[in-house]
Design a protein around this motif. Structure first.
Motif, PDB file in Angstrom:
ATOM      1  N   ILE B 105     -36.603  15.224  -4.884  1.00 51.30           N
ATOM      2  CA  ILE B 105     -37.040  16.601  -5.046  1.00 51.30           C
ATOM      3  C   ILE B 105     -37.357  17.221  -3.685  1.00 51.30           C
ATOM      4  O   ILE B 105     -37.150  18.405  -3.460  1.00 51.30           O
ATOM      5  CB  ILE B 105     -38.263  16.669  -5.990  1.00 51.30           C
ATOM      6  CG1 ILE B 105     -37.859  16.151  -7.378  1.00 51.30           C
ATOM      7  CG2 ILE B 105     -38.811  18.079  -6.100  1.00 51.30           C
ATOM      8  CD1 ILE B 105     -39.008  16.027  -8.350  1.00 51.30           C
ATOM      9  N   ALA B 106     -37.814  16.385  -2.748  1.00 48.05           N
ATOM     10  CA  ALA B 106     -38.199  16.886  -1.423  1.00 48.05           C
ATOM     11  C   ALA B 106     -36.998  17.256  -0.557  1.00 48.05           C
ATOM     12  O   ALA B 106     -37.154  17.911   0.468  1.00 48.05           O
ATOM     13  CB  ALA B 106     -39.049  15.837  -0.704  1.00 48.05           C
ATOM     14  N   PHE B 107     -35.789  16.846  -0.976  1.00 44.77           N
ATOM     15  CA  PHE B 107     -34.601  17.069  -0.142  1.00 44.77           C
ATOM     16  C   PHE B 107     -34.415  18.550   0.209  1.00 44.77           C
ATOM     17  O   PHE B 107     -34.201  18.898   1.371  1.00 44.77           O
ATOM     18  CB  PHE B 107     -33.363  16.539  -0.877  1.00 44.77           C
ATOM     19  CG  PHE B 107     -32.081  16.673  -0.115  1.00 44.77           C
ATOM     20  CD1 PHE B 107     -31.890  15.987   1.073  1.00 44.77           C
ATOM     21  CD2 PHE B 107     -31.055  17.489  -0.582  1.00 44.77           C
ATOM     22  CE1 PHE B 107     -30.703  16.099   1.778  1.00 44.77           C
ATOM     23  CE2 PHE B 107     -29.867  17.602   0.115  1.00 44.77           C
ATOM     24  CZ  PHE B 107     -29.694  16.908   1.296  1.00 44.77           C
ATOM     25  N   GLY B 108     -34.513  19.426  -0.801  1.00 46.22           N
ATOM     26  CA  GLY B 108     -34.323  20.859  -0.573  1.00 46.22           C
ATOM     27  C   GLY B 108     -35.383  21.441   0.354  1.00 46.22           C
ATOM     28  O   GLY B 108     -35.055  22.015   1.396  1.00 46.22           O
ATOM     29  N   GLN B 128     -44.673  19.494 -11.834  1.00 42.05           N
ATOM     30  CA  GLN B 128     -45.562  20.015 -12.870  1.00 42.05           C
ATOM     31  C   GLN B 128     -44.826  21.071 -13.711  1.00 42.05           C
ATOM     32  O   GLN B 128     -44.907  21.070 -14.931  1.00 42.05           O
ATOM     33  CB  GLN B 128     -46.778  20.612 -12.184  1.00 42.05           C
ATOM     34  CG  GLN B 128     -47.888  21.043 -13.121  1.00 42.05           C
ATOM     35  CD  GLN B 128     -48.906  21.899 -12.367  1.00 42.05           C
ATOM     36  OE1 GLN B 128     -49.182  21.665 -11.191  1.00 42.05           O
ATOM     37  NE2 GLN B 128     -49.428  22.904 -13.031  1.00 42.05           N
ATOM     38  N   TRP B 129     -44.063  21.945 -13.010  1.00 40.34           N
ATOM     39  CA  TRP B 129     -43.336  23.011 -13.718  1.00 40.34           C
ATOM     40  C   TRP B 129     -42.382  22.463 -14.769  1.00 40.34           C
ATOM     41  O   TRP B 129     -42.264  22.999 -15.856  1.00 40.34           O
ATOM     42  CB  TRP B 129     -42.538  23.856 -12.726  1.00 40.34           C
ATOM     43  CG  TRP B 129     -43.378  24.790 -11.924  1.00 40.34           C
ATOM     44  CD1 TRP B 129     -44.619  25.230 -12.228  1.00 40.34           C
ATOM     45  CD2 TRP B 129     -43.020  25.390 -10.671  1.00 40.34           C
ATOM     46  NE1 TRP B 129     -45.063  26.083 -11.245  1.00 40.34           N
ATOM     47  CE2 TRP B 129     -44.110  26.195 -10.278  1.00 40.34           C
ATOM     48  CE3 TRP B 129     -41.893  25.325  -9.852  1.00 40.34           C
ATOM     49  CZ2 TRP B 129     -44.105  26.930  -9.109  1.00 40.34           C
ATOM     50  CZ3 TRP B 129     -41.884  26.065  -8.691  1.00 40.34           C
ATOM     51  CH2 TRP B 129     -42.976  26.853  -8.315  1.00 40.34           C
ATOM     52  N   VAL B 130     -41.649  21.424 -14.392  1.00 39.65           N
ATOM     53  CA  VAL B 130     -40.643  20.932 -15.336  1.00 39.65           C
ATOM     54  C   VAL B 130     -41.218  19.868 -16.281  1.00 39.65           C
ATOM     55  O   VAL B 130     -40.487  19.296 -17.084  1.00 39.65           O
ATOM     56  CB  VAL B 130     -39.397  20.352 -14.621  1.00 39.65           C
ATOM     57  CG1 VAL B 130     -38.713  21.419 -13.809  1.00 39.65           C
ATOM     58  CG2 VAL B 130     -39.761  19.153 -13.788  1.00 39.65           C
ATOM     59  N   ILE B 154     -33.438  19.518 -11.726  1.00 38.97           N
ATOM     60  CA  ILE B 154     -33.822  20.927 -11.759  1.00 38.97           C
ATOM     61  C   ILE B 154     -35.053  21.154 -10.883  1.00 38.97           C
ATOM     62  O   ILE B 154     -35.133  22.142 -10.153  1.00 38.97           O
ATOM     63  CB  ILE B 154     -34.047  21.387 -13.219  1.00 38.97           C
ATOM     64  CG1 ILE B 154     -32.711  21.378 -13.960  1.00 38.97           C
ATOM     65  CG2 ILE B 154     -34.671  22.781 -13.255  1.00 38.97           C
ATOM     66  CD1 ILE B 154     -32.810  21.650 -15.440  1.00 38.97           C
ATOM     67  N   ALA B 155     -35.983  20.189 -10.915  1.00 38.15           N
ATOM     68  CA  ALA B 155     -37.155  20.292 -10.049  1.00 38.15           C
ATOM     69  C   ALA B 155     -36.733  20.330  -8.586  1.00 38.15           C
ATOM     70  O   ALA B 155     -37.337  21.044  -7.771  1.00 38.15           O
ATOM     71  CB  ALA B 155     -38.102  19.116 -10.298  1.00 38.15           C
ATOM     72  N   THR B 185     -39.197  25.603 -21.256  1.00 34.74           N
ATOM     73  CA  THR B 185     -39.946  25.416 -20.008  1.00 34.74           C
ATOM     74  C   THR B 185     -39.517  26.436 -18.963  1.00 34.74           C
ATOM     75  O   THR B 185     -40.340  27.091 -18.317  1.00 34.74           O
ATOM     76  CB  THR B 185     -39.667  24.007 -19.435  1.00 34.74           C
ATOM     77  OG1 THR B 185     -39.841  23.052 -20.473  1.00 34.74           O
ATOM     78  CG2 THR B 185     -40.582  23.692 -18.282  1.00 34.74           C
ATOM     79  N   ILE B 186     -38.189  26.564 -18.805  1.00 35.44           N
ATOM     80  CA  ILE B 186     -37.682  27.475 -17.785  1.00 35.44           C
ATOM     81  C   ILE B 186     -38.019  28.919 -18.140  1.00 35.44           C
ATOM     82  O   ILE B 186     -38.408  29.717 -17.272  1.00 35.44           O
ATOM     83  CB  ILE B 186     -36.166  27.268 -17.604  1.00 35.44           C
ATOM     84  CG1 ILE B 186     -35.939  25.937 -16.891  1.00 35.44           C
ATOM     85  CG2 ILE B 186     -35.541  28.401 -16.811  1.00 35.44           C
ATOM     86  CD1 ILE B 186     -34.555  25.412 -16.988  1.00 35.44           C
TER      87      ILE B 186
END
Lengths: 260, 285
Positions: B105-108, B128-130, B154-155, B185-186
């Motif tokens: 997730i940290a890649f972006g 947390q969002w997803v 998606i996160a 969620t989205i």
């Protein structure tokens, strides 16, 4: 791209893949018979006629040969530099160009071009399936010597089959990582190689998954190797292949007569 | 951010025997902060369109403008768009690569040049969002279930906090319940944070339920656009584009055969239909 099949109905497309394979194989040796302008001219003419009858547009042909031209340029430059013999045509400090060098550069370029053109014509006009079928059938007699003809052909056709799939997959993963800010274009070589890790790992995972799926699918359809296996599409020689054979015999005779 | 597309065309492999026109003179406008859905049969140019919006390919002709950033056919690259548009491709779990969920997730955010503190915060928020529990951050993404892997992917895009989020068939291959939960969620996140969402789908019910605006692509052209109530009021036209009515609209039409006055055709959620029927029962009961 080199090796790309371009569907069509030209006489070259309709020839039997075995005939084409054998021809290209023999032609590669025949090219080395040429040793003077007349013989090289004859081979260029012959290849040109082949290109014409393949009905493949010259621009497509040119584009696929482009990477080869760079190689040709490099080798001919080397020959200009290194080959000594005959009169010195041009001299500038450490660089001297001899007559023999120019001749060698031209001959090698033509030879290179002829070989690549013949190979390209084969792949342009023969679908990968036909190509592997042809190869399998040509290797069949050597099975007694322990050559696994069917397995080799199967491996080749699977490999060919998955090149576009994996290529597509690579593009897709690349785009997905680009959307996450990955940069494949800038930075020094080491950094650029490293930037491909996020592409290569998913690509390997998917290749293994595909291989497993394929093995399962083949097994569930009772694949058990080449023994006793018959073919839906059988290869047949036609009069076109006889024409090709005759042309080749004429070419060989002409080369023999014209060479010094 | 508002998205403005003018005269957009795209040709795959131009000047070869394999050239194929995927988009042909598409013009459309997606207002800022809306939930938009792009509909269309296979091969209608949906995937090409979102790659163009995401700045991943350059158009053959025309213009894409996202907020103040525009990309033309002669722009050098689409990277100005890439910074603002997050694209989640089909089967996004196939691009996971890192050893742990957190690092993937940290890649972006890392590529965005944020500090380690900011990155950690972004990763925590996105998870947390997803709806991924924090202890998953140290697990390998390849040990998770399909639905969880998709949430991780998606996160990974959400962590970049894009102004525009593009989702290409995010529910494909998920069971219907996980699919619905994911979209819910989205949807909630979009209502809260008011970014622009572009959902590509061929599920009419998904589109009807969540989208403020629909855009129908057919043969590389934008054939129809408007709010769901307007687009789904013309079933004959939809059939022309090889699309169907949402199941719920079919049900409403069936009920209307026996109801007088008929139910409004603007009902796209089961809860709304239930409420409507209950009030009627109260009135006539």
């Amino acid at each position: 791209m080199i090796g790309q099949y371009i569907p069509g109905h030209s006489p070259l497309h309709q020839m039997d893949p075995r005939a084409k394979l054998l021809f290209v194989f023999a032609y590669m040796f025949a090219v080395f018979l040429a040793n003077n302008p007349a013989t090289y001219g004859l081979l260029v003419l012959f290849t040109g006629i082949g290109i014409y009858f393949s009905r493949i547009s010259l621009s497509v042909f040119y584009r696929s040969m482009k990477p080869v031209f760079i190689l040709i340029l490099l080798t001919s430059l080397l020959h200009l530099w290194m080959t000594r013999g005959g009169e010195a045509l041009f001299s500038f400090s450490f660089l001297t160009i001899y007559e023999e060098g120019v001749r060698q550069a031209i001959y090698i370029s033509i030879r290179f071009f002829l070989l690549m053109a013949a190979a390209s014509l084969l792949t342009f006009t023969t679908s990968p399936i036909d190509l592997t079928d042809g190869m399998e059938s040509l290797l069949k007699p050597f099975e007694r010597l322990g050559v696994p003809a069917h397995e080799l052909a199967l491996m080749m056709s699977i490999a060919l089959r998955f090149i576009p799939t994996l290529w597509e997959e690579t593009e897709k993963i690349k785009k997905a990582q680009m959307a996450r800010g990955a940069d494949f274009e800038s930075g020094h070589v080491f950094k650029r190689v490293k930037s491909y890790i996020p592409v290569l790992i998913p690509l390997f995972i998917s290749a293994f998954r595909r291989a497993e799926d394929l093995a399962l699918a083949m097994e569930s359809r009772c694949y058990r190797g080449g023994k006793g296996r018959t073919k839906w599409r059988e290869l047949h020689y036609s009069h076109l292949d006889v024409v090709l054979l005759l042309l080749f015999v004429i070419l060989l005779t002409a080369l023999w007569l014209l060479r010094k | 951010m508002e998205i403005l597309i003018e005269g957009l065309s795209y040709v795959y492999m131009p000047d070869t025997p394999f050239s194929r026109q995927a988009l042909n003179d598409v013009s459309l406008r997606i207002p800022s902060g809306t939930f938009a859905a792009i509909l269309g049969p296979t091969g209608s140019g949906k995937s090409t369109l979102i790659q163009l919006i995401g700045g991943l390919i350059r158009p053959t002709a025309g213009k894409i403008q996202v907020g103040p950033h525009a990309v033309h056919h002669n722009s050098k690259s689409g990277s100005s768009l890439r910074k603002h548009v997050g694209v989640v491709f089909q089967y996004p779990e196939h691009q996971l690569f890192a050893e742990t969920v957190g690092r993937d997730i940290a890649f972006g955010p890392k590529n965005q040049g944020l500090t380690q503190g900011e990155i950690d915060e972004r990763v925590r928020l996105a998870m947390q969002w997803v709806g991924l529990s924090p202890e998953l951050a140290e697990r390998s993404p390849f040990q998770l279930s399909g639905g969880q892997m998709r949430r991780v992917a998606i996160a990974g895009v959400l962590a970049m906090q894009p102004d525009v989020l593009v989702l290409d068939e995010p529910t494909a291959g998920l069971d219907s319940r996980s699919g619905r939960e994911l979209l819910e969620t989205i949807y909630q996140l979009q209502r809260e944070r008011r970014f622009t969402v572009i959902l590509v789908t061929h599920d009419m019910d998904e589109a009807a339920r969540y989208a403020d605006f629909l855009y129908i692509l057919s043969d590389g052209r934008c054939a129809e656009s408007g709010p769901p109530a307007q687009v789904f009021s013309q079933p004959e036209k939809l059939r022309e584009y090889k699309l169907d009515l949402p199941e719920i609209s079919k049900l409403v039409l069936r009920l209307n055969e026996r109801l007088n006055p008929p139910l409004p055709l603007t009902i796209f959620r089961l809860e709304e239909l239930e409420r409507e029927l209950l009030t009627r029962k109260g009135e006539f009961g």
